[in-house]
Design an enzyme around this catalytic site. Structure first.
Site, PDB file in Angstrom:
ATOM      1  CD  GLU A  79      -3.311   9.489  -4.271  1.00  0.00           C
ATOM      2  OE1 GLU A  79      -3.208  10.315  -5.206  1.00  0.00           O
ATOM      3  OE2 GLU A  79      -2.966   8.307  -4.372  1.00  0.00           O
ATOM      4  CG  ASP A 109       1.895   2.026  -4.526  1.00  0.00           C
ATOM      5  OD1 ASP A 109       1.413   1.559  -3.484  1.00  0.00           O
ATOM      6  OD2 ASP A 109       1.219   2.243  -5.536  1.00  0.00           O
ATOM      7  N   GLY A 163       0.824  -1.211   0.000  1.00  0.00           N
ATOM      8  CA  GLY A 163       0.000   0.000   0.000  1.00  0.00           C
ATOM      9  C   GLY A 163       0.854   1.257   0.000  1.00  0.00           C
TER      10      GLY A 163
END
Ligand code: GLC
Length: 447
Positions: A416, A186, A184
């Site tokens: 995000e 990356d 998760g």
């Protein structure tokens, strides 16, 4: 300025209100979840991430639970309807076609699944979330809460069994990830050395979709992407056979985030197993917890006062100092002394920036405040770290992280991730888990 006390904690947290007396982004967060709702599942961000993601679904369900608990359960039920026969929950379920994401279903080419999906997984937050939804539901309807849990419990248990069978065949107590995407996180600096230790294969040419949505300086580099795809094509060539992947992958790491989440999920699953009167299962989970606890000590780096990821192929701890180092607090697996060392490190990190928690040590060599998992602040990680700090009694520090999270969201919107030096938002917009956890913090249960 009108300010409100955070309902969940009754602490000294305050956030700005709009003219109708609600927190500024409250209505907007609900709208974002509804707008990203594709019918039974919620996409992380329109365009950029147009499918259902495994651990996103968990955080998102916690947000739905703040205003529509039935919809929250549905999110998890949809996720588990994509479970593979061997127990794995893929990292992405491609429920409906979309041409705005790469690598999509045609690249993965998995065969065995009820939906199209990837052939790798993500941190198993489901057990934690289902316990959370149980708590939300049981307050008003205990029978319904038990019914919901009893349907999902065996599926989550099968998922945990898959983790140990497929990703800890040597029975060490901790599981391995075989692709950075599984963590998760990356492009975390924890993967740099291991990822570049193997050469890139001759992979088919490809065009990245992420760069059409987000500036390249905020995303992993081309070389890193080539490595990601090399792994993908090798796994595909092995037909995603779980018996083979662990042994053949040139990337095999003991990830702090995955293992902390799995450990915490096991504790929550033990609670649910007891509630359902499942004695055998309690025993099985206890074995995982006992072994995991012992093995976690292997990842403790006394010199830095941090936990570290381990490269299983070299047997060495990674030197990278990442926010995952604090997640053993969320697992509840750190000793009191370790928790004290972690808390003082965390304070130093936060002093270096303006808003905590940066995803990599801001005093470290690779820190980049806008590059994805190499520096930015992520709301889901903050949610877990602050919960862990509270369990260990570091309430002030937890409060600081909660406050920072709500502040960057209030100032920069439902982005995000965020630049921890300035609070500026980056990456995708109208991002589901940011909206969801904002709601969970305001109106939800305590994690
Ligand atoms: C990125 C993130 C991952 C997340 C996904 C969807 O790949 O690194 O953690 O699950 O986007 O939001």
């Amino acid at each position: 300025m009108v300010r409100i006390r955070l309902r969940s904690y009754g602490v000294r947290n305050y956030i700005n209100l709009n003219s109708t007396g609600r927190p500024l982004l409250h209505e907007h967060s609900i709208e974002v979840l509804k707008q990203n709702d594709f019918g039974g599942y919620t996409v992380p961000a329109l365009g950029l991430y147009p499918f259902q993601w495994n651990w996103d679904a968990g955080f998102i369900a916690a947000g739905w639970a703040a205003f529509d608990v039935d919809r929250a359960w549905e999110e998890m039920e949809t996720l588990f309807s994509g479970q593979w026969a061997d127990g794995m929950i893929p990292s992405i379920l491609f429920w409906k076609a979309s041409d705005t994401y790469f690598p999509g279903p045609e690249i993965w080419g998995t065969k065995e699944n009820p939906s199209n999906s990837t052939g790798i997984t993500q941190p198993p937050i489901a057990g934690v979330i289902v316990r959370y939804l149980y708590d939300c539901t049981a307050r008003t309807n205990r029978r319904l809460a038990q019914q919901k849990v009893s349907k999902l419990f065996p599926k989550i248990l099968a998922y945990h069994r898959w983790w140990y069978k497929a990703r800890d065949p040597l029975n060490t107590g901790l599981v391995a990830i075989i692709h950075p995407w599984e963590s998760g996180m990356d492009n975390s600096p924890a993967w740099d050395e291991a990822l570049h230790a193997f050469p890139v294969d001759d992979i088919p040419p490809y065009e990245r979709e992420d760069l059409k949505h987000v500036n390249a300086s905020m995303r992993p580099s081309k070389d890193t992407y080539d490595h990601y795809l090399t792994l993908l094509y090798r796994f595909k060539a092995a037909n995603y056979d779980p018996e083979k992947l662990y042994w053949m992958s040139p990337f095999r790491m003991t990830d702090l985030c995955t293992n902390s989440v799995l450990f915490r999920a096991n504790r929550d699953m033990r609670f649910l197993a007891r509630m359902l009167g499942k004695k055998e299962e309690v025993r099985e989970i206890n074995t995982w917890l006992r072994k995991g606890k012992e093995r976690f000590q292997w990842l403790w780096d006394m010199d830095s006062g941090l936990f570290k990821c381990e490269n299983q192929l070299t047997g060495k701890l990674s030197s990278a100092r990442i926010s995952g180092a604090f997640l053993p607090l969320f697992a509840g697996v750190a000793s009191q002394d370790q928790a004290a060392a972690l808390a003082s490190n965390l304070k130093l990190w936060i002093d270096e920036v303006k808003f905590g928690v940066p995803s990599a040590d801001p005093a470290g060599p690779v820190f980049d405040p806008v590059k994805y998992w190499s520096g930015p602040l992520w709301i889901n990680i903050n949610w877990m770290i602050s919960s862990g700090l509270r369990h260990y009694g570091y309430n002030e520090l937890a409060e600081k992280i909660e406050m920072d999270s709500l502040t960057v969201i209030s100032e920069s919107g439902l982005r995000e991730y965020f630049n921890p030096r300035t609070g500026e938002g980056a990456g995708g917009e109208s991002f589901s888990w940011t909206a969801a956890l904002y709601l969970a913090w305001l109106d939800g249960e305590v994690l």
